[in-house]
Design a protein around this motif. Structure first.
Motif, short mmCIF file in Angstrom:
data_model
loop_
_atom_site.label_atom_id
_atom_site.label_comp_id
_atom_site.label_asym_id
_atom_site.label_seq_id
_atom_site.Cartn_x
_atom_site.Cartn_y
_atom_site.Cartn_z
N MET A 99 -10.51 50.07 0.80
CA MET A 99 -9.96 49.44 2.01
C MET A 99 -9.17 50.52 2.74
N ILE A 100 -9.65 50.89 3.92
CA ILE A 100 -9.02 52.03 4.58
C ILE A 100 -7.86 51.62 5.48
N HIS A 101 -7.73 50.33 5.74
CA HIS A 101 -6.68 49.88 6.67
C HIS A 101 -6.43 48.40 6.41
N PRO A 102 -5.16 48.00 6.38
CA PRO A 102 -4.91 46.57 6.18
C PRO A 102 -5.16 45.81 7.49
N TYR A 115 -12.93 47.93 8.05
CA TYR A 115 -11.86 48.38 7.16
C TYR A 115 -12.31 48.64 5.73
#
Lengths: 639, 365
Positions: free
Chosen positions: B40-43, B30
């Motif tokens: 941060m590309i994704h939580p 992520y």
């Protein structure tokens, strides 16, 4: 149900065929010379079957780049004296409509049948368009079969009707006809297309407003034919209290409902095989005897409105008469009147209410009850197949967009990749309309910079859709100096409808090898810079997308990787999780492969607390192995 | 002090406090990096994460780090633990020439790789004037190819994960002070097996002196200045950027470059790699030599072996230069405390009153 039944030369024999196969059979019996289509569910199999038989039956068949071109080709055959069939889904009719409305004005010569398949409920469509309205706009005769037998019969009849009227005839099928299987009694097969095609020097097929009157005359002629046409039929007592007017599968539902309720002596069923123009005298004759009329049809209240108008024009003759159907909310599926499919239960409820008889329809809670019996039955979301290159493309796009950080807008359209709007595509896709429409919308957004619009714009289109509808938008974008990135998700086939060939594949519907026309050739010829990359290389794809997002003007990225369902037939490596390397919930990935990346082959082994690959589902793409932070997924060539 | 990716995003990434060390990358799918910016590309949804634990810019108890790395509190509040402060240089002329100054870092790494004391070295590669990149050297030649200072924040600790994945151990790490701290935090974190193995496989850490790193936009600035000329070497004097090209030397006032300083570096408390085994920097005095701070027992042993093998020579640090070094470091620390107070955010620095007083000479306001 198979092609064997379609090709069987045994008149009078009853074989099991789907509605689509029955239409193909009808076309064979009618002696077609030309068949064309752009694949679309639920009627994609019609041309699939015809293409397989074209060689032995001596006619021509093609997958065209779009429905308009398909129809124009079929019209040409008609002008030259060959019977032609053109098949499309409702959305395709919209594409072909401009030509179709003109053809009915210019007239045709040899029989031209336009098969339009509607998809009530949208099983494999983004909308549930009722194409009968457009058929009416085009001044066409519209036939509606109820089952495979009628699909065959009406197809054969449609060619004769088209020649009689010298205009195209539309055969409207719905999913429950196209995909249903039923017994079909075969007719005779002619030796082959009759005569040598010829376009006489004195012949004219001209669209001109002065011929509008001719269109109306043709409809009047059709109406007269319809009055005594065997597919317009009445079933029931001579003086019914309730008259059901129906067409298509609605007829089967109505017949069953009457039987279930035991209302055979009170209810009559008037089945319209010709939904337009209406056989007015035939209708009025039966309307006069009834006090209530119930309309049973999918999707919209087409008969209800048109017959309702007929009733209004003849009030004195039919009075007293009450009209029931969608507008009265008596005929309604689970989503309400005029929405989605109807079924027998919907008709039973309506008839029971009208007849004042009590009836408990089968509880619609059986789904819930089944669920209670089978505990833990998981929901299954719509999603990309295991190994689908689109999943890799969407993950790379998501990553590149986040890295870019400028709130890129993602525009899409219709195809497997429409699932990009779901979890499977990480909810990236923001618009879905028609074939290629994402490109046109991107073209528009890309010119709003003058107002301060500064978000990057990405249009997504499939390879087949690129040829179908993206090219004019791309030309417009170059001409009018738009700015966006067009990503062609090229899986080297028309995947969604069953892997039909397209111009980029170098093979035709007839299986002939032809020079392939690649996306990069087309875009390159338009002067648009093209990059080609393999989406399975996720890291590389992220870099390419990131770089292209920062460029100006119109640019094209082809993400090319064969559909996993095709490639897995040739090569399918074994992919498995090394339980020593996977650290389960101790990993910072928080079950990335099974929970986030979302490949259906990636599952969680709860007993061992480790990720696992469901090897029965896996198609061996190995993309998960490149994304696992532990390098715990092993890809092993087999054989 | 625990936290997760949300905290990392809120306290470090969003306020521009990421030092770009690269250690959080590859712990999960992520966190990704582009042009030295970590995104941060994704939580991921975890409440606690290694990304937060190992980040050099999440709350760090400075004196506790001293105890865990050196086993004792520090005596010197400005320069940290040190056993010796020396001038040093590589004896091999080709190494000395390849290095930015005395070639000490290259010589030590090549020596350790050559003797098989480590099987890999986490380094930073890249030609002068180009954005540097992580490198994992497996032999002296590959190590020497990474010689020379880099002026932006390459996420080179990625290579540590790469080494773990490839089963390459033990490894040496060469890094900026923030990277040294990150490795030390990784080494002392407990609980999550796999990633810690990477930390445990680090034989020793060579820290660099670093007062700031530049944003990669600096390279575009550089290209604009140099045009078609080939950049041979980039250097900084106290007041100038010096660019040696095949068409001669270009010089720009250092003020023109200040705008490129990474915001995170303005809140750096450690310009001399206080938690390294050895720390190496320029002398700001004699280009042929490096300043070498021997901090740990391991560092001392390494230097001893290198000297015995004749790859490093040393001489005493000029006593009159020491106050200059001390002042420069102290001023950097004080500027950082001011910057953090001005930003009003809770500091990543957890300093005891005693330490703060020893440094500033006054109580905390």
């Amino acid at each position: 149900m198979s092609i064997l039944g379609v090709r069987l030369d045994e008149p009078g024999r009853s074989v099991l065929l789907t509605g689509n196969e029955a239409v193909a059979r009808g076309a064979l019996e009618a002696g077609i010379g030309y068949a064309s289509s752009y694949p679309g569910s639920p009627s994609a199999e019609v041309l699939g079957v015809l293409a397989e038989l074209a060689g032995e039956r001596g006619f021509y068949a093609e997958w065209s780049v779009n429905e308009k071109v398909a129809l124009e080709g079929a019209a040409a055959a008609s002008f030259a004296g060959l019977r032609a069939i053109c098949v499309m889904k409702a959305d395709g009719l919209n594409v072909a409509l401009d030509t179709l409305t003109a053809l009915s004005e210019s007239g045709t010569k040899a029989g031209l049948v336009v098969v339009v398949s509607d998809d009530p409920g949208g099983h494999s469509s983004v909308k549930e368009e009722d194409s009968r309205y457009l058929g009416k706009v085009a001044h066409l005769v519209i036939l509606e079969p109820a089952d495979p037998q009628e699909a065959r019969d009406m197809t054969v009849a449609a060619f004769g009707l088209s020649e009689q009227l010298r205009a195209p005839v539309m055969l409207r099928c719905v999913t429950r006809v196209c995909h249903a299987g039923g017994n079909v009694v075969l007719g005779a097969l002619p030796p082959g297309p009759a005569g040598r095609p010829h376009f006489g020097r004195q012949e004219r097929y001209i669209t001109f407003v002065a011929f509008h009157g001719l269109q109306e005359q043709r409809l009047a002629q059709a109406r007269a034919i319809g009055e005594n046409w065997p597919f317009n039929a009445y079933l029931g007592p001579p003086e019914p209290e309730i008259l059901v007017i129906t067409a298509g599968p609605g007829f089967l539902y109505a017949r069953e409902a009457v039987e279930v309720l035991g209302l055979g002596d009170r209810v009559g069923i008037l089945k319209l095989g010709m939904s337009w123009p209406l056989p007015e005298k035939f209708l009025l004759r039966h309307l006069k005897s009834a006090s209530k009329v119930l309309f049973v049809e999918e999707v919209e209240p087409f008969h209800e409105e048109n017959v309702g108008y007929l009733v209004a024009c003849h009030l004195e003759e039919v009075h007293p008469l009450a009209i029931y159907g969608k507008k009265s909310r008596h005929v309604a599926g689970p989503q309400g009147p005029g929405l989605g499919e109807i079924d027998v239960d919907a008709v039973i409820r309506a008839l029971a209410a009208l007849a004042g008889v009590p009836h408990e329809t089968r509880s619609s809670d059986y789904g819930r009850e089944a669920r209670q019996l089978v505990k833990k039955m998981p929901d299954r979301e719509l999603g990309f197949c295991a190994g689908c290159p689109h999943r890799a493309s969407f993950w790379a796009l998501k990553t590149a967009i986040a890295l870019d950080g400028r709130e890129a807008v993602v525009l899409g359209d219709i195809g497997c990749y429409t699932l990009g709007l779901t979890r499977s595509g990480y909810f990236l896709m923001q618009t879905v309309h028609a074939m290629g429409s994402g490109v046109g919308i991107a073209d528009g957004l890309g010119k709003l910079g003058r107002f301060g619009f500064d978000q990057p714009v990405i249009a997504l289109v499939g390879d087949s859709t690129f040829y179908h509808a993206a090219v004019p938008a791309l030309i417009n974008a170059r001409y009018n100096r738009s700015r966006f990135l067009l990503v062609v998700l090229d899986n080297e086939t028309t995947a969604m409808t069953g892997h039909q060939p397209h111009p980029g594949m170098g093979v035709t519907a007839l299986g002939e090898k032809v020079p392939a026309l690649s996306v990069e050739e087309v875009a390159g010829a338009l002067g648009v810079p093209v990059t080609v990359h393999d989406p399975y290389d996720v890291r590389g794809t992220v870099e390419v997308v990131y770089r292209l997002l920062r460029q100006d003007g119109v640019r094209v990225l082809v993400l090319r990787r064969t559909c996993a369902l095709v490639s897995a037939r040739e090569r399918k490596p074994r992919v498995y999780v090394d339980p020593e390397r996977c650290v389960g919930d101790a990993c910072g990935c928080h079950r990335f492969c099974s929970r986030v990346f979302g490949c259906p082959a990636s599952i969680w082994d709860a007993a061992r607390g480790r990720a696992k690959v469901d090897e029965a589902v896996c198609n061996g793409c190995g993309v998960c192995a490149t994304l696992c932070p532990q390098g715990a997924i092993v890809v092993e060539e087999v054989g | 002090m625990s936290g997760g990716p949300d905290d990392l995003a809120r306290k470090v990434l969003q306020p521009g406090q990421c030092a770009g060390c690269g250690l959080c990358l590859d712990l999960c799918p992520y966190l990704q990096v582009v042009e030295e910016k970590v995104v941060m590309i994704h939580p991921c949804g975890l409440k606690e994460g290694d990304c937060y634990r190992v980040c050099p810019r999440t709350p760090t108890d400075w004196e506790d780090m001293d105890r865990s790395v050196f086993g004792a509190a520090r005596a010197d509040h400005v320069l940290g633990h040190h056993r010796e402060i020396l001038f040093a240089r590589a004896t091999a002329p080709e190494i000395a020439a390849a290095g930015q100054y005395g070639g000490v870092v290259s010589a030590l790494i090549a020596f350790a790789l050559g003797r098989g004391e480590v099987r890999g070295a986490v380094l930073t590669a890249g030609a002068p004037g180009e954005m540097p990149r992580p490198a994992l050297a497996e032999n002296p030649e590959e190590a020497l190819a990474c010689a020379g200072s880099k002026y932006s924040a390459a996420p080179s600790l990625r290579a540590l994960h790469e080494a773990a994945r490839r089963g390459l151990e033990p490894v040496a790490v060469v890094g900026r002070p923030c990277q040294v701290l990150a490795v030390r935090k990784l080494q002392r974190a407990r609980g999550l097996e796999a990633h810690h193995l990477a930390g445990r496989k680090v034989a020793w850490v060579t820290g660099l002196f670093c007062f700031w790193a530049l944003d990669p936009a600096f390279y575009a600035f550089l290209r604009a200045k140099t045009g078609d000329a080939r950049i041979l070497r980039v250097d900084f004097s106290p007041d100038s950027l010096l660019v040696h090209t095949d068409r001669g030397l270009l010089s720009e006032p250092v003020d023109k470059v200040r705008g490129f300083v990474r915001p995170a570096c303005r809140e750096c408390f450690d310009p001399t790699s206080e938690f390294a085994d050895v720390a190496v920097g320029s002398t700001e005095y004699d280009e042929a030599w490096n300043t070498l701070v021997v901090r740990s027992e391991r560092g001392e042993a390494l230097l001893r072996a290198a000297r015995e093998a004749g790859v490093i020579e040393v001489k005493p640090y000029p006593p009159e230069r020491l106050p200059l070094l001390r002042t420069a470091v102290l001023n950097k620390k004080l500027r950082t405390l001011e910057a953090q107070a001005a930003r009003g955010e809770s500091s990543h620095l957890q300093l005891s009153e005693g330490y703060r007083r020893a440094l500033t000479g006054r109580d905390q306001p």
